[in-house]
Write a protein that holds these residues in place. Sequence first.
Motif, PDB file in Angstrom:
ATOM      1  N   SER A 356       1.063  -1.300   0.155  1.00  0.00           N
ATOM      2  CA  SER A 356      -0.473   0.103  -0.210  1.00  0.00           C
ATOM      3  C   SER A 356       0.899   0.767   0.113  1.00  0.00           C
ATOM      4  N   THR A 357       0.157   2.475  -0.480  1.00  0.00           N
ATOM      5  CA  THR A 357       0.927   3.435  -0.277  1.00  0.00           C
ATOM      6  C   THR A 357       0.662   4.415   0.421  1.00  0.00           C
ATOM      7  N   GLU A 358      -1.188   4.157   0.838  1.00  0.00           N
ATOM      8  CA  GLU A 358      -1.305   5.176   1.421  1.00  0.00           C
ATOM      9  C   GLU A 358      -1.125   5.627   2.547  1.00  0.00           C
ATOM     10  N   PRO A 359      -1.220   6.496   3.128  1.00  0.00           N
ATOM     11  CA  PRO A 359      -0.381   7.152   4.411  1.00  0.00           C
ATOM     12  C   PRO A 359      -1.324   6.275   5.355  1.00  0.00           C
ATOM     13  N   SER A 361      -2.358   5.776   9.979  1.00  0.00           N
ATOM     14  CA  SER A 361      -2.230   6.505  10.655  1.00  0.00           C
ATOM     15  C   SER A 361      -2.352   5.157  11.987  1.00  0.00           C
ATOM     16  N   ARG A 365      -5.186   2.499  11.742  1.00  0.00           N
ATOM     17  CA  ARG A 365      -5.721   2.624  10.380  1.00  0.00           C
ATOM     18  C   ARG A 365      -4.139   2.626   9.419  1.00  0.00           C
ATOM     19  N   PHE A 366      -4.524   1.650   8.694  1.00  0.00           N
ATOM     20  CA  PHE A 366      -3.141   0.684   7.834  1.00  0.00           C
ATOM     21  C   PHE A 366      -3.794  -0.293   6.881  1.00  0.00           C
ATOM     22  N   THR A 367      -3.617   0.193   5.807  1.00  0.00           N
ATOM     23  CA  THR A 367      -3.738  -1.138   4.514  1.00  0.00           C
ATOM     24  C   THR A 367      -3.091  -1.670   3.804  1.00  0.00           C
ATOM     25  N   GLY A 368      -2.749  -2.701   2.841  1.00  0.00           N
ATOM     26  CA  GLY A 368      -1.628  -3.487   2.499  1.00  0.00           C
ATOM     27  C   GLY A 368      -1.086  -4.553   2.609  1.00  0.00           C
ATOM     28  N   GLY A 503     -10.636   1.347   5.219  1.00  0.00           N
ATOM     29  CA  GLY A 503      -9.057   1.092   5.617  1.00  0.00           C
ATOM     30  C   GLY A 503      -8.271   0.613   6.751  1.00  0.00           C
TER      31      GLY A 503
END
Length: 582
Positions: A356-359, A361, A365-368, A503
């Motif tokens: 994942s390239t999403e920030p 938190s 809260r995180f993904t990938g 998310g």
Amino acid sequence: MTSIIPARRRQHVAKAQTAPFPSKQLYILALCRICEPIAFMSIFPYVYYMILSFKITSDTRQIAVYAGLVTSAFAFAEFLSGVAWGRISDRVGRKPVLLAGLAGTALSMLVFGFAPNLPVALVGRALGGLLNGNMGVLQTTVAEIVTVKEHQSQAYAIMPFVWSLGSLLGPALGGALAQPCESFPTFFARGTLFDQFPFLLPNLVCAVILAFGVLVGVLFLEETHEELKGRRDFGIEAGRWLLGHFQTRPADQIIVDKAGEANLQEQSALLEDEEPPGYRTIEGSPCQPSTPSLSPKALPADAKTKGKRRVKNKPRGVRKAFTKQVVLNIAGFGLLAYHSIAFDQLMPVFLSEPISTEPISLPFRFTGGFGLSSQTIGLMLSVQGVYSMVAQLYLFPFASRHFGSLKLFRCVLMTWPLLYLLVPYLVILPQGLQMPGVYLCLLWKITAQCFAFPSNQILLTNSAPSSLVLGVINGVAASSASLARAFGPTVTGLIHSWGLKIGFTGVAWWACGVVCILGALESLWIEAVDGRMDHEDEERLADEALIDALAIDAAINAAEDLQQFEEGGVQIPKSESTLNFL
């Protein structure tokens, strides 16, 4: 008499410590068992391509859903038939049900191999689940083969080891033999049967392997049901006849064996004519009355009911079979199966998901995922399988002997939720620590699984009130586990999809942790009860002590009568007195 029982107990403990391990029948059972995981696991390498060949959807993302249906069809059908097969095994015996399960699996593999579309493939998998009740009956058979509690930890590690070995061989066989016209065009030409049904060959080979397992079971697997194991078995007789023709023995050894058999028959005939102590008379001496014998009225109260006690302690009714401890162990088995299979289904998905390239938190809260290839994931799962065999065969027996089944079971369940809490955070570790962390979590899960499942099975077996109801108890346990395995991957997959949308990649993992916590709390009510083996041992020891006491009383009475006769001037020939009184 009370002083005799401790001595008998010490003799029993010493005998248990030196009793031979029932390796022969367990290894024959394992040889039959290994056929099933090979057949069951062989479909996973090619099930994606099989669904793709049916051309039921153009969206490749939907193929995983249909593949999950194929996997769940077997588990759900096994849930429906598990109890019925357990009750059938209580009536007709364990061996016929085990062999029928292998034959049913072979039939289902052929139907699956010839499937031209998804409905036929689902019927083939469901047919395998309906005709195969071996999971519960197999545990019952192991429980009846192992009659010494000290052997349980080693015995209950063999079948999971065999399943792990079959789980390694099955996927390798399925992946190598699927679509042979593409993989081996020299041997399998286009336009032949294997081109029309490209996934028939691995199923055909699995059917042959299962047929071999049936043959081995017919010839060498002995019946273990307490009331049915004495009946004549033509398969065992044929197996012994075959072994007799392949095994050569010296002529002098055959003569010795025949002489020993004749001597044993002669001794048996003499013993049949001889009355037990306390009932012998001196009718050969015309001058003396018979020795007083103990009538039923003169026996102690517990001796009168001793013969009836064992029958009463062997309940056959379903209500009597499912005691509180039995129900608790079955519930624990179902919860354990649910989150364990959920981990097995979720981990490969987690490893293959793109990075994942999403920030991020923190804390939640995180993904990938890790973006690993299927070859890398397959290698990791192979390492996991090899370690599983080692842990099952060596680590579990050692831990079970030192800590006991109940303590080991509770300890594993109390620490397992921590694994589900930590796994999602592997993706936020530094690059150099991610793969060591993944391997550590995989080994943690396999170790916990190798400790928990056999411990639960030992606790369930020991909590059974009688061996006569082990079949139905293990059938219900197998059905509960099948139901959990049918819904576990589906429910976990839905939760994981929902978590990715909002998310939170760890939602599915933490949901499994909640189920694991429920199992850990439930284990606090499970007790290591004195099971059927302990009750049967106590009754046997009490019976032996009672018989010894009665024999001693009879000998004392006979000696007193002899002394009275001699004091009265009646002479008894020494040889005659020895024959009649000693």
